[in-house]
Design a protein around this motif. Structure first.
Motif, PDB file in Angstrom:
ATOM      1  N   ASP A 243     -72.233  -2.057 -63.335  1.00 10.25           N
ATOM      2  CA  ASP A 243     -72.071  -3.481 -63.021  1.00 10.25           C
ATOM      3  C   ASP A 243     -73.132  -4.323 -63.720  1.00 10.25           C
ATOM      4  O   ASP A 243     -72.859  -5.425 -64.201  1.00 10.25           O
ATOM      5  CB  ASP A 243     -72.170  -3.712 -61.504  1.00 10.25           C
ATOM      6  CG  ASP A 243     -70.922  -3.213 -60.783  1.00 10.25           C
ATOM      7  OD1 ASP A 243     -69.880  -3.046 -61.449  1.00 10.25           O
ATOM      8  OD2 ASP A 243     -71.002  -2.979 -59.560  1.00 10.25           O
ATOM      9  N   THR A 244     -74.345  -3.788 -63.757  1.00 14.77           N
ATOM     10  CA  THR A 244     -75.427  -4.524 -64.412  1.00 14.77           C
ATOM     11  C   THR A 244     -75.224  -4.534 -65.925  1.00 14.77           C
ATOM     12  O   THR A 244     -75.477  -5.548 -66.589  1.00 14.77           O
ATOM     13  CB  THR A 244     -76.790  -3.904 -64.042  1.00 14.77           C
ATOM     14  OG1 THR A 244     -76.905  -3.873 -62.620  1.00 14.77           O
ATOM     15  CG2 THR A 244     -77.935  -4.705 -64.620  1.00 14.77           C
ATOM     16  N   LEU A 245     -74.755  -3.427 -66.463  1.00 20.26           N
ATOM     17  CA  LEU A 245     -74.433  -3.398 -67.892  1.00 20.26           C
ATOM     18  C   LEU A 245     -73.429  -4.499 -68.226  1.00 20.26           C
ATOM     19  O   LEU A 245     -73.572  -5.226 -69.209  1.00 20.26           O
ATOM     20  CB  LEU A 245     -73.865  -2.026 -68.273  1.00 20.26           C
ATOM     21  CG  LEU A 245     -73.233  -1.936 -69.661  1.00 20.26           C
ATOM     22  CD1 LEU A 245     -74.261  -2.200 -70.758  1.00 20.26           C
ATOM     23  CD2 LEU A 245     -72.576  -0.563 -69.864  1.00 20.26           C
ATOM     24  N   ARG A 246     -72.426  -4.635 -67.389  1.00 19.41           N
ATOM     25  CA  ARG A 246     -71.408  -5.661 -67.604  1.00 19.41           C
ATOM     26  C   ARG A 246     -72.036  -7.057 -67.595  1.00 19.41           C
ATOM     27  O   ARG A 246     -71.732  -7.892 -68.447  1.00 19.41           O
ATOM     28  CB  ARG A 246     -70.341  -5.547 -66.509  1.00 19.41           C
ATOM     29  CG  ARG A 246     -69.179  -6.478 -66.670  1.00 19.41           C
ATOM     30  CD  ARG A 246     -68.228  -6.395 -65.467  1.00 19.41           C
ATOM     31  NE  ARG A 246     -67.057  -7.216 -65.692  1.00 19.41           N
ATOM     32  CZ  ARG A 246     -65.940  -6.764 -66.271  1.00 19.41           C
ATOM     33  NH1 ARG A 246     -65.857  -5.517 -66.651  1.00 19.41           N
ATOM     34  NH2 ARG A 246     -64.932  -7.585 -66.477  1.00 19.41           N
ATOM     35  N   LYS A 247     -72.935  -7.269 -66.642  1.00 19.19           N
ATOM     36  CA  LYS A 247     -73.610  -8.571 -66.576  1.00 19.19           C
ATOM     37  C   LYS A 247     -74.416  -8.831 -67.846  1.00 19.19           C
ATOM     38  O   LYS A 247     -74.414  -9.939 -68.386  1.00 19.19           O
ATOM     39  CB  LYS A 247     -74.516  -8.624 -65.340  1.00 19.19           C
ATOM     40  CG  LYS A 247     -73.727  -8.713 -64.032  1.00 19.19           C
ATOM     41  CD  LYS A 247     -74.625  -8.493 -62.811  1.00 19.19           C
ATOM     42  CE  LYS A 247     -73.755  -8.536 -61.536  1.00 19.19           C
ATOM     43  NZ  LYS A 247     -74.479  -8.065 -60.343  1.00 19.19           N
ATOM     44  N   ALA A 248     -75.101  -7.809 -68.312  1.00 20.96           N
ATOM     45  CA  ALA A 248     -75.903  -7.974 -69.545  1.00 20.96           C
ATOM     46  C   ALA A 248     -74.993  -8.285 -70.728  1.00 20.96           C
ATOM     47  O   ALA A 248     -75.288  -9.164 -71.550  1.00 20.96           O
ATOM     48  CB  ALA A 248     -76.723  -6.714 -69.798  1.00 20.96           C
ATOM     49  N   LEU A 249     -73.871  -7.581 -70.812  1.00 18.43           N
ATOM     50  CA  LEU A 249     -72.962  -7.773 -71.948  1.00 18.43           C
ATOM     51  C   LEU A 249     -72.405  -9.190 -71.988  1.00 18.43           C
ATOM     52  O   LEU A 249     -72.108  -9.715 -73.060  1.00 18.43           O
ATOM     53  CB  LEU A 249     -71.810  -6.763 -71.876  1.00 18.43           C
ATOM     54  CG  LEU A 249     -72.159  -5.323 -72.254  1.00 18.43           C
ATOM     55  CD1 LEU A 249     -71.028  -4.384 -71.850  1.00 18.43           C
ATOM     56  CD2 LEU A 249     -72.451  -5.206 -73.746  1.00 18.43           C
ATOM     57  N   LEU A 250     -72.248  -9.806 -70.815  1.00 13.75           N
ATOM     58  CA  LEU A 250     -71.640 -11.137 -70.749  1.00 13.75           C
ATOM     59  C   LEU A 250     -72.700 -12.239 -70.668  1.00 13.75           C
ATOM     60  O   LEU A 250     -72.385 -13.378 -70.325  1.00 13.75           O
ATOM     61  CB  LEU A 250     -70.697 -11.205 -69.538  1.00 13.75           C
ATOM     62  CG  LEU A 250     -69.520 -10.210 -69.608  1.00 13.75           C
ATOM     63  CD1 LEU A 250     -68.665 -10.290 -68.354  1.00 13.75           C
ATOM     64  CD2 LEU A 250     -68.680 -10.450 -70.865  1.00 13.75           C
ATOM     65  N   SER A 251     -73.943 -11.900 -71.000  1.00 16.48           N
ATOM     66  CA  SER A 251     -75.024 -12.880 -70.811  1.00 16.48           C
ATOM     67  C   SER A 251     -75.573 -13.446 -72.113  1.00 16.48           C
ATOM     68  O   SER A 251     -76.481 -14.267 -72.076  1.00 16.48           O
ATOM     69  CB  SER A 251     -76.184 -12.227 -70.044  1.00 16.48           C
ATOM     70  OG  SER A 251     -76.911 -11.363 -70.894  1.00 16.48           O
ATOM     71  N   VAL A 252     -75.024 -13.014 -73.244  1.00 17.82           N
ATOM     72  CA  VAL A 252     -75.646 -13.446 -74.507  1.00 17.82           C
ATOM     73  C   VAL A 252     -74.850 -14.572 -75.167  1.00 17.82           C
ATOM     74  O   VAL A 252     -73.656 -14.757 -74.908  1.00 17.82           O
ATOM     75  CB  VAL A 252     -75.812 -12.276 -75.504  1.00 17.82           C
ATOM     76  CG1 VAL A 252     -76.875 -11.320 -75.010  1.00 17.82           C
ATOM     77  CG2 VAL A 252     -74.503 -11.545 -75.754  1.00 17.82           C
ATOM     78  N   VAL A 253     -75.534 -15.288 -76.039  1.00 14.90           N
ATOM     79  CA  VAL A 253     -74.887 -16.334 -76.843  1.00 14.90           C
ATOM     80  C   VAL A 253     -73.875 -15.674 -77.783  1.00 14.90           C
ATOM     81  O   VAL A 253     -73.966 -14.464 -78.034  1.00 14.90           O
ATOM     82  CB  VAL A 253     -75.927 -17.105 -77.690  1.00 14.90           C
ATOM     83  CG1 VAL A 253     -76.922 -17.835 -76.793  1.00 14.90           C
ATOM     84  CG2 VAL A 253     -76.661 -16.161 -78.648  1.00 14.90           C
ATOM     85  N   PRO A 254     -72.899 -16.430 -78.305  1.00 16.30           N
ATOM     86  CA  PRO A 254     -71.977 -15.837 -79.277  1.00 16.30           C
ATOM     87  C   PRO A 254     -72.735 -15.170 -80.422  1.00 16.30           C
ATOM     88  O   PRO A 254     -73.692 -15.733 -80.963  1.00 16.30           O
ATOM     89  CB  PRO A 254     -71.165 -17.042 -79.758  1.00 16.30           C
ATOM     90  CG  PRO A 254     -71.153 -17.959 -78.577  1.00 16.30           C
ATOM     91  CD  PRO A 254     -72.522 -17.802 -77.959  1.00 16.30           C
ATOM     92  N   GLU A 255     -72.325 -13.965 -80.730  1.00 17.64           N
ATOM     93  CA  GLU A 255     -72.956 -13.111 -81.742  1.00 17.64           C
ATOM     94  C   GLU A 255     -74.358 -12.660 -81.338  1.00 17.64           C
ATOM     95  O   GLU A 255     -75.172 -12.282 -82.179  1.00 17.64           O
ATOM     96  CB  GLU A 255     -72.961 -13.775 -83.131  1.00 17.64           C
ATOM     97  CG  GLU A 255     -71.567 -14.160 -83.643  1.00 17.64           C
ATOM     98  CD  GLU A 255     -70.567 -13.003 -83.655  1.00 17.64           C
ATOM     99  OE1 GLU A 255     -70.982 -11.858 -83.899  1.00 17.64           O
ATOM    100  OE2 GLU A 255     -69.369 -13.264 -83.405  1.00 17.64           O
ATOM    101  N   GLY A 256     -74.649 -12.711 -80.040  1.00 20.15           N
ATOM    102  CA  GLY A 256     -75.933 -12.213 -79.551  1.00 20.15           C
ATOM    103  C   GLY A 256     -75.976 -10.694 -79.535  1.00 20.15           C
ATOM    104  O   GLY A 256     -74.986 -10.016 -79.824  1.00 20.15           O
TER     105      GLY A 256
END
Ligand SMILES: [Zn+2]
Ligand SMILES: [Zn+2]
Length: 340
Positions: A243-256
């Protein structure tokens, strides 16, 4: 000599074993000054990895020590040098090593200390360690630094540098999100992000002890279950939690960039369409310690990094089995064999 063995989940013991000897002229022998756990070791002890059935095996792959013998062809290290020991066993010159991928060494493959993966190399909770290709795998400590808090330099501490510094290159006013959970890696990452990358750094976790350390290191700290920012240039998943991995994956700017340093032993469902739409550079893999140890050590010598804030406790060597299998091993317990 004594070697700390993982016997089975929840059980560690010291065994008497033969001391290693110099085999090749490029070998060195190192006696630990201080050794510590990789975050993975806590998971091994807690039966959260596939290694449980393979005990007994020597545990531990992080230490600093003193060189006590060198082969004839060692030129970069000498007897008496204080050194950090890379967790991996790499040749330093093959096609992978020479582009900075020693954990993918073509000569030694997956060989490392302290896990039963490729050969018998002992662990860094042994009283003497054989280091092949010592000129490469050892990093001399800078003068004037306290070796004790550098016990993690050969793995988790250097991983802090590796996960942040190359990824923020060229970005003005970088913003880094660190998703903690495994123990020390997230905290070393915060140290690098705040003090070396000069990034606005946000740390997410649900553990009050680690959250307090991250705050002391200079991060903005939030509960992982609360509201989260979504404009990080770099996010680091140091959680081992899908779940935390998912949060990290969806937390960056485009092309982050998202670096996952937790290890997942089972398949994880990923939000691939969201990642496609956002454009995410995702890296998941072993740390390439050796090339990252040198700049990390330099930043300690400069007074820029503060690994002492990550250390959770300092204990005598005798207490390794009790502390690591006890109720509160801490996120980064360091064990002293020889006073520096
Ligand atoms: Zn490790
Ligand atoms: Zn190699």
């Amino acid at each position: 000599m004594r070697s700390l063995m993982f016997v089975k989940p929840g059980e560690l013991r010291f065994d008497e074993v033969d001391e290693p000897v110099l085999v090749d002229p490029t070998d060195a022998l190192v006696r630990p000054i201080a050794s510590t756990t990789c975050d993975l070791d806590h998971h091994v002890i807690a039966d959260k990895t596939p290694f449980s059935p393979f005990g007994p095996f020597p545990l531990g792959h992080e230490c600093v020590g003193t060189v006590v013998a060198v082969g004839d062809e060692c030129t970069a290290v000498s007897v008496g040098d204080k050194v950090g020991v890379a967790w991996h066993i790499a040749c330093g010159t093959c096609a992978q090593c020479s582009i900075g991928h020693p954990a993918r060494c073509l000569v030694h493959g997956d060989a490392q200390y302290g896990l039963p993966v490729n050969g018998q190399w002992g662990g860094t909770f042994d009283e003497l360690i054989r280091v092949p290709f010592a000129d490469y795998n050892l990093a001399r400590l800078p003068n004037g630094v306290d070796p004790i808090h550098l016990a993690s330099i050969g793995d988790n501490f250097a991983l802090g540098w590796e996960t942040v510094m190359p990824a923020i290159e060229g970005i003005d006013a970088p913003k880094v999100g660190v998703f903690g959970g495994t123990g020390s890696i997230g905290l070393y990452t915060v140290d690098v992000a705040v003090h070396c990358a000069k990034a606005h750094t946000v740390y997410y976790d649900d553990d009050p002890v680690r959250m307090a350390v991250a705050e002391k290191l200079g991060a903005e700290v939030h509960d992982i279950n609360g509201k989260r920012d979504k404009d990080f240039h770099v996010a680091v998943d140091a959680s081992c939690d899908p779940d935390t991995l998912r949060k990290a994956l969806l937390s960056v700017v485009p092309e982050g960039t998202v670096n996952s340093v937790g290890i997942y032993f089972a398949d994880v469902t990923l939000p691939l369409l969201s990642l496609y739409q956002r454009g995410v550079n995702f890296h998941n893999g072993k740390g390439m310690a050796r090339p990252n140890m040198t700049p990390t050590l330099q930043a300690v010598a400069d007074g820029t990094l503060h690994p002492e804030l990550v250390t959770s406790g300092i204990y005598p060597w005798e207490q390794i089995p009790d502390v690591l299998t006890g109720p509160n091993p801490g996120h980064k317990p360091i064990f002293i064999l020889d006073p520096a």
